[in-house]
Enzyme design. Sequence first.
Site, short mmCIF file in Angstrom:
data_model
loop_
_atom_site.label_atom_id
_atom_site.label_comp_id
_atom_site.label_asym_id
_atom_site.label_seq_id
_atom_site.Cartn_x
_atom_site.Cartn_y
_atom_site.Cartn_z
NE ARG A 1 -0.57 -3.10 6.53
CZ ARG A 1 0.30 -2.16 6.90
NH1 ARG A 1 0.62 -1.20 6.07
NH2 ARG A 1 0.86 -2.19 8.10
CG ASP B 1 -1.11 2.32 12.78
OD1 ASP B 1 -1.75 3.38 12.79
OD2 ASP B 1 -0.85 1.70 11.74
CG HIS C 1 7.08 5.83 6.48
ND1 HIS C 1 5.91 5.23 6.09
CD2 HIS C 1 6.90 7.15 6.26
CE1 HIS C 1 5.06 6.14 5.64
NE2 HIS C 1 5.65 7.32 5.74
#
Length: 799
Positions: A358, A489, A640
């Site tokens: 990333r 995702d 998260h």
Amino acid sequence: MQYGHFDDNAKEYVITRPDTPQSWSNYLGSTEYGAIITNNAGGYGFYQSGARGRFLRLRFNNVPLDQPGRYFYLRDNASGDYWSASWQPVGKPLDQYQTTCRHGTAYTVISSRYADIASEATYFVPLGQNFEYWRLKVTNESDRPREISVFSFCEFTNQWNTQQDQVNLQYSLFIVRGELTDDNLLRVAIHDNLTPDGDAVREQDLAMITWMGLVGADIAGFDTSRDAFLGPYRSYHNPLTVELGHCTDSKAYGDNACGTLQANLSLQPGESREVLILLGIGDARTVGKRTFAAFGSLARADVELQKLKDNWHAKLGSLTVNTPDEELNHTLNVWGLYNCLITFAWSRAASLVYNGERDGLGFRDSVQDILGVLGAIPEEARQRLELMLTGQLANGGAIPVIKPFEHKPGQEPAPADEEYRSDDCLWFFNAVPAYVSETGDFDFYNKILPYADCGEATVFGHLRRALEFNLERMGKHGLPCGLSADWNDCLRLGYYGESLFVAFQVRLGLTIYAEVAQKLGQPAEADWALAHREKLDAAIQAIAWDGDWFIWAIGEDGTVYGTKDYTEGQVYLNTQVWSVLSNAATSEQAERSMETVHRQLATPYGLMLSAPPFVKTPVDVMRAVVFNPGIKENAGIFNHTQGWGIMAECMLGHGDRAYEYLRASMPAAYNTKAEIRQCEPYVQAQTTYSTYSPRAGNTRTAWLTGAAAWSYFSATQYILGIRPEADGLRLDPCIPSAWDGFSATRQFRGRTLRIAIHNPEHVCQGVVKLTVDGVAVQGNLIPADLSAGEHQVEAWLGK
């Protein structure tokens, strides 16, 4: 089992046992010159990019995980015995070797004692500089004179692009050179013949140059060849050069390079000596020489370390708290915010796990990361927010990754249609109002910013395009299409499948847009948003409620996921909590769905993302099936999301349950049982193994995670209830009923607010009285127009 403790006065975490379950790390430097260092001095360094600017090597998934690193080797020249200033890499027996590691705010100090020799190694990157200090103090604690040789060691990459360095060896093994210059600085250069001026730092196929210098002792020898330093069939724990007691003065010419400078110290009983290593990027003959002349002294290192501490500690002073929970205090006063600041800086670009896959700022992640730092660095947060807004395309979608050093608004190519994600720009409805609420800068909505590809709009216009992007891509049931992915995702609905999670995000966005429109004097825009919200509400109620909880989503083929009839992944956390956060749920639905969360998703270690695990679901529908049950998106605890669960319970007034969820997922709560969590007990991590795993509680992928921002945001603004709004600071705590109250000091728009919350009736929520400087204030909003300076605020909770 406990491996360390918090020292909030010094703003440090102190590791007292070096054999931690995993390597416990810290970050040094900035987004220009960054570094990672562990409790055993492992780690690596990088310039601008962990993927394309890595100049110190790390082999990912190595054994041990963090080697090589920034090492000092010490050798007793009388006995020939040697060790390292950190327990690893030499690894002396712990009944003979004592050590502590103090991870601080962008610095690390490792103190050790072996064979009556004490050492203290301090590592940091000075503010605004492209070099790092390694400072070593060596003390003779014996009753006889000692001759100690010190060897520095780091391993340079052969190409700063990690793919070239680690994979394309037929090229990268033949391009590095190393030498000691006439100025006594090590010089390690890649593609040396391409930079005759010697001043370049990095280009894709030009020279990449590093330098190293020594202060405090004469250079007794050097090595720039890793193989010469280590010797054949040896490793970092037993380098031949250290064993023999002298460097070979090797000059790397291809193969692999290292940075080793030797200093010989004569120490009388009780005497201390200090040496200082400077390691930086640029050519030793130019950049290195100038930098060494300006910064190459112990006195200057002292000054720079104090400047670094003052800078970071000032940021951490934006909010300090004193609650009945000491572990929560450690989290909110130091490590929770520091974790947010590091994650804000590096997104998901560089860690002991993220290996450059990333390279840049992930769009959706980086927008959310802003929430954790607004109180500490509002100006930097605004700059980041503007950068991300210019990553939005004119159609309302977003570029998946923003590369700050290369980003050119108005000139960026749009991704292919099949690459758009449905949630990207909806996070602006969390971040933009939060910025305005923190700063009071309501005119920010009128600021004109370009789109990534073409055109421009006000920030308010950007928000409308974000909504239109989803409203123009609705499925046949009236919910937004999931496109290539919503936040999850792993979910594969088909491009035109419908995401209830995104529907709730759109609803929140429409509500916020309408509120802002009214304040901007644009009632027609407010009417537009509310009309779309009404239509969306009808669609949600028609299809999404399953009796005790909300569904997940609807596939492109019409399959409804997350009903009572769907045995795998039956209950999905995100849609339950976001039904509350968006106010889409009725009062009864909100209570019942959150009760389902507690009954079916809550564990002692946090809330599972879904349950039961996926085992038989086809991978083309749910890619989480590739993960072991109880890990990550497959019924794992995705940290998260924990803050969302806390916020939802607070919005319902359930302070005891919100606190239960906070404690379950709070790293500091595991400090005395670190063998369960295993990774650092002072920072958040991406995923925790759930009770569907045989290793429940194990936690992985530390530091860079959306959990940092949402955990801090939920604890400070929802449990403690210290919540900025455009018109002032709202006090709306939702605390455990057992608490008598708490106190806090909040810096807010140039004012210092000293806040005391009293809870004499032991309720969870409900401010019944508020005073500012002894004067009663109606409601629970501290007005924004207070005079500058310090103010005393008291609030009482009650029924």
